[in-house]
Design a protein around this motif. Structure first.
Motif, short mmCIF file in Angstrom:
data_model
loop_
_atom_site.label_atom_id
_atom_site.label_comp_id
_atom_site.label_asym_id
_atom_site.label_seq_id
_atom_site.Cartn_x
_atom_site.Cartn_y
_atom_site.Cartn_z
N ALA A 152 42.47 46.97 1.31
CA ALA A 152 43.48 45.95 1.61
C ALA A 152 42.84 44.65 2.08
N ILE A 153 41.79 44.74 2.90
CA ILE A 153 41.11 43.53 3.38
C ILE A 153 40.43 42.81 2.21
N THR A 154 39.84 43.58 1.31
CA THR A 154 39.20 42.97 0.13
C THR A 154 40.21 42.23 -0.74
N GLU A 155 41.36 42.85 -0.99
CA GLU A 155 42.39 42.21 -1.81
C GLU A 155 42.92 40.95 -1.14
N ARG A 156 43.11 41.01 0.18
CA ARG A 156 43.59 39.82 0.88
C ARG A 156 42.60 38.67 0.76
N ASN A 157 41.33 38.96 0.91
CA ASN A 157 40.31 37.91 0.82
C ASN A 157 40.25 37.32 -0.58
N LYS A 158 40.45 38.18 -1.60
CA LYS A 158 40.45 37.67 -2.97
C LYS A 158 41.60 36.68 -3.19
N ARG A 189 43.08 34.85 -0.94
CA ARG A 189 42.80 33.61 -0.22
C ARG A 189 41.81 32.75 -0.99
N ASP A 190 40.78 33.40 -1.56
CA ASP A 190 39.79 32.64 -2.32
C ASP A 190 40.42 32.05 -3.58
N ALA A 191 41.31 32.82 -4.22
CA ALA A 191 41.98 32.30 -5.43
C ALA A 191 42.89 31.14 -5.09
N GLY A 192 43.56 31.22 -3.92
CA GLY A 192 44.42 30.11 -3.49
C GLY A 192 43.64 28.86 -3.21
#
Length: 761
Positions: free
Chosen positions: A750-756, A758-761
């Motif tokens: 879940a933390i990895t997906e959240r960071n992805k 944020r980076d995409a945004g």
């Protein structure tokens, strides 16, 4: 009939026809035998024209190749019993005495109503009352303006002539002027006897009438002197005015009346069948062979005319809808005065309502919410009126609503009226976010559970993050509602659905909720959080209405970039005010709406607060929304805040309870911080206790709960991130204990997906 009887009948007919016809007589029996024989030997039969040429036409050689003849029904064929050449193909019309039910139905249709519709129907009575007030107030005002400047000078000018006419008439009556012609005729005829008779009659009349006139003169003079000496001044002036007016009326010319007719301009010309037929001819809906029919008379319906028409066979309601503009032109009215309704009994029957004037330009008036003490949001509430002034009720139960329009057409006011109704129900939880940060929604801070304005951070609060936090909070609440509704006892929740009783139970904490986002495109195009806001809104608009959470979004840019179709398509109800083109109208109302006759681009700039509503009920139509300006909204919201305070339902931002954006935004990091090294699986209640030690201000309320609710609180907070809780078994004091908990691997994913994201945004 046997064969002998058939021959006898044939011979009799032959004898009767022989003198008048030179045609050859054919024996039916022989002809039938020959036909059967020829059919068996050859197959195809010669046509009738060949048979009439010679007596040998029935022979096989007379048949031309490729020519066939239809076989007529054979009386000897048992399957052709009752058939004959030239028999009608239509089913016979049944003739029988009507039953009692049919007889009563026919009498009911023929019986005229005791009272007309305008007396029985409330909307008709209201329309007649409005018309009477408008008509007679215009008439009174018309004459009141002309009384001092036109009528009074006319009376003064005509009164001397009236006095002369009156005195002349009295003199002619006293001296028997009407008998003068008879006396002159007797003199011309030299009839002395007749003349003497008429002269004596005249003398008697003049004597009697002179006495009557003298007495009337003395009485009148005495009355005048009495009024002059004894009557008060107002009575004397009234008498003089009455006498002067009477003489003025008598002295007025016959071709120039004293009082003009009031020119009531709002009355329209009478609609006739010729005008309706002309309109359909101009619209191309009729032909030379087929015209329209009128199944019922043309009549008044409110402030307009009701016309029901049967189009020619083959024409449909959709054809009339496409010819709407041409029909209006043929009737010589504006398109906004013509409204079409479909008749379910026939595909070619159309009901027209022709307004006396453009009804959409008439303001619908103030909102009835100004006089309402409270609203039950479970029931429909007043939102506006239709084109005929009939109340239009709105409901937000089990649906989401999309509102779209160009700027300055009343989009925000229309949506705000719904939010005001929700505010007057103290058991409805409100979320309000305004992307343009206008003053239109500011006063909702008195009652809103969560509220935010604009997209620019101010005073340490980022409204976009606040919206995102609220959406996450609401998504978790929706998921929790589905879970809890399925577990409630049947006597509380019989069908697993939200009920008024459940929504008003504070312990269950599942109130009706309205989530309002005005100018939603401002949030959806946010560079950092726009994608997550879009996904959360799509989820709520699709799933949340079933558990009592409704979403209402409004926008002035309903294109795929500013407001993607994946969000628009989740709204069950659509409301389109004036837009620039029919494509935009179709975007708001849904694909195919234009072909159904729903086109918001036809609305005029003067039609503020007027829009096309689709999907809120079975019928689609026009709504002229009620008006509640800023002052009205403040009055309503002040009353709503008092209601909520009395019921104890004020919560969130309205009472200064700051949301916990940190809990939602950093819950993953906090859980990761309290997990020990090497712990692959941890019970949820253990994690909550550790979180309370880490940040008591955020997680202290969770730690105070019982073990099961404590675990459910953590599960609800982690569910939006895709982390599920599973049963974890451990051995404690020799016993195997099972409790719900989470896995470290799920948390890391879940933390990895959240960071992805944020980076995409």
């Amino acid at each position: 009939m046997n064969h002998d009887d058939e021959n006898e009948l044939f011979n009799r007919l032959e004898a009767d026809m022989a003198p008048d016809s030179g045609a050859e007589v054919v024996d039916l029996g022989k002809a039938r035998s020959a036909r059967i024989g020829s059919a068996d030997s050859v197959g195809p039969r010669a046509p009738d024209s060949d048979r009439g040429r010679s007596a040998d036409s029935s022979m096989p050689g007379a048949v031309k190749p490729g020519e066939w003849e239809a076989e007529l029904p054979d009386a000897d064929d048992p399957e052709a019993e009752g058939l004959s050449e030239g028999a009608p193909v239509d089913p016979p019309r049944e003739v029988y005495p009507p039953s009692v039910a049919e007889w009563m139905e026919a009498k009911d249709k023929a019986r005229l109503a005791v009272l007309p519709d305008w007396v029985k129907l409330p909307d008709q009575r209201r329309a007649v009352r409005k018309w009477a007030i408008r008509h007679y107030s215009t008439v009174v005002g018309y004459h009141a303006v002309r009384l001092p400047c036109i009528y009074t000078p006319k009376v003064l000018a005509y009164s001397p002539r009236g006095a002369w006419r009156w005195s002349t008439s009295v003199g002619r009556w006293v001296f028997d002027a009407e008998g003068k012609g008879l006396r002159l005729a007797a003199v011309a005829a030299e009839d002395a006897g007749e003349y003497l008779k008429l002269s004596r009659q005249r003398n008697d009349r003049v004597r009697l009438r002179g006495i009557v006139a003298a007495l009337a003169g003395f009485i009148g003079l005495a009355a005048v002197l009495t009024l002059w000496v004894m009557a008060p001044s107002w009575l004397l002036l009234l008498s003089i005015a009455t006498l002067t007016t009477t003489l003025g009326v008598v002295g007025a010319p016959a071709d120039r009346p004293l009082i003009d007719m009031a020119k009531v301009t709002f009355r329209k010309r009478k609609l006739s069948s010729d005008i309706v037929i002309r309109a359909h001819e101009a619209a191309g809906l009729t032909s030379k062979d087929q015209s329209i029919a009128f199944p019922r008379p043309i009549g008044r319906d409110g402030d307009g005319w009701r016309v029901v028409v049967d189009l020619p066979y083959g024409k449909t309601f959709e054809d009339a809808l496409k010819a709407h503009a041409r029909l209006a032109s043929g009737m010589d009215i504006a398109p906004t005065q013509l409204f079409l309704d479909k008749d379910e009994t026939s595909g070619r029957r159309v009901s027209y309502w022709i307004a006396d004037r453009d009804p959409l330009a008439v303001p619908s008036g103030k909102s009835p919410l100004l006089g309402a003490t409270r609203v039950d949001f479970w029931k429909p509430f007043p939102w506006g009126v239709d084109e005929r002034g009939n109340p239009m009720m709105a409901t937000m139960l089990w649906l989401s609503l999309l509102v779209g329009a160009v700027p300055r057409q009343g989009k925000t006011f229309s949506a705000r009226t719904i939010a005001l109704a929700a505010a007057l129900d103290p058991y409805v939880r409100l979320y309000v976010f305004d992307g343009k940060a206008s003053p239109d929604w500011r006063k909702f801070a008195k009652v809103a559970h969560r509220i935010g304005f604009g997209i620019v951070p101010k005073n340490g609060l980022d409204p976009v993050v606040h919206l995102l936090t609220s959406l996450r909070e609401l998504k978790a609440d929706v998921e929790d509602r589905y879970h809890r509704l399925s577990e409630l006892p049947l006597h509380i929740c019989p069908e697993g659905k939200l009920t008024p009783e459940i929504s008003r139970d504070k312990k269950l904490n599942m109130p009706l909720t309205l989530f309002v986002v005005d100018e939603v495109q401002e949030y959806l195009t946010h560079p950092e959080h726009g994608k997550e806001i879009l996904s959360l809104l799509v989820y709520l608009a699709r799933v949340a209405p079933a558990v009592g959470v409704s979403v209402m979004t409004s926008t002035q840019k309903p294109d795929d970039k500013a407001c993607p179709s994946e969000l628009r398509d989740q709204h069950q109800a659509r409301f389109a005010l004036r837009v620039g083109a029919y494509q935009v109208s179709d975007t708001i109302l849904g694909a195919g709406s234009y072909s159904e006759g729903l086109d918001a681009s036809k609305l005029l700039k003067s039609h503020k607060g007027v829009g096309l509503l689709k999907g809120m009920s079975d019928d689609s139509g026009i709504v002229r929304t009620y008006l509640a300006n800023g002052q009205d909204a403040e009055r309503i919201l002040t009353r709503a805040a008092a209601l909520r305070e009395a019921e104890g339902t004020l919560s969130g931002d309205a009472v200064g309870e700051a949301p916990a954006p940190e809990t939602s935004a950093t819950i993953l990091d906090d859980v990761a911080a309290v997990l020990g090294k090497g712990e692959a699986k941890v019970w949820s209640e253990t994690i909550v206790d550790r979180l309370a030690d880490l940040r008591p201000e955020a997680y202290g309320p969770w730690a105070a709960l019982e073990p099961k609710p404590k675990a459910e609180a953590l599960g609800s907070a982690l569910k939006p991130f895709g982390i599920a809780t599973d049963q974890i078994s451990r051995r404690i004091d020799g016993r195997q204990v099972n409790k719900r908990g989470i896995k470290r691997d799920d948390l890391a994913t879940a933390i990895t997906e959240r960071n992805k994201k944020r980076d995409a945004g």
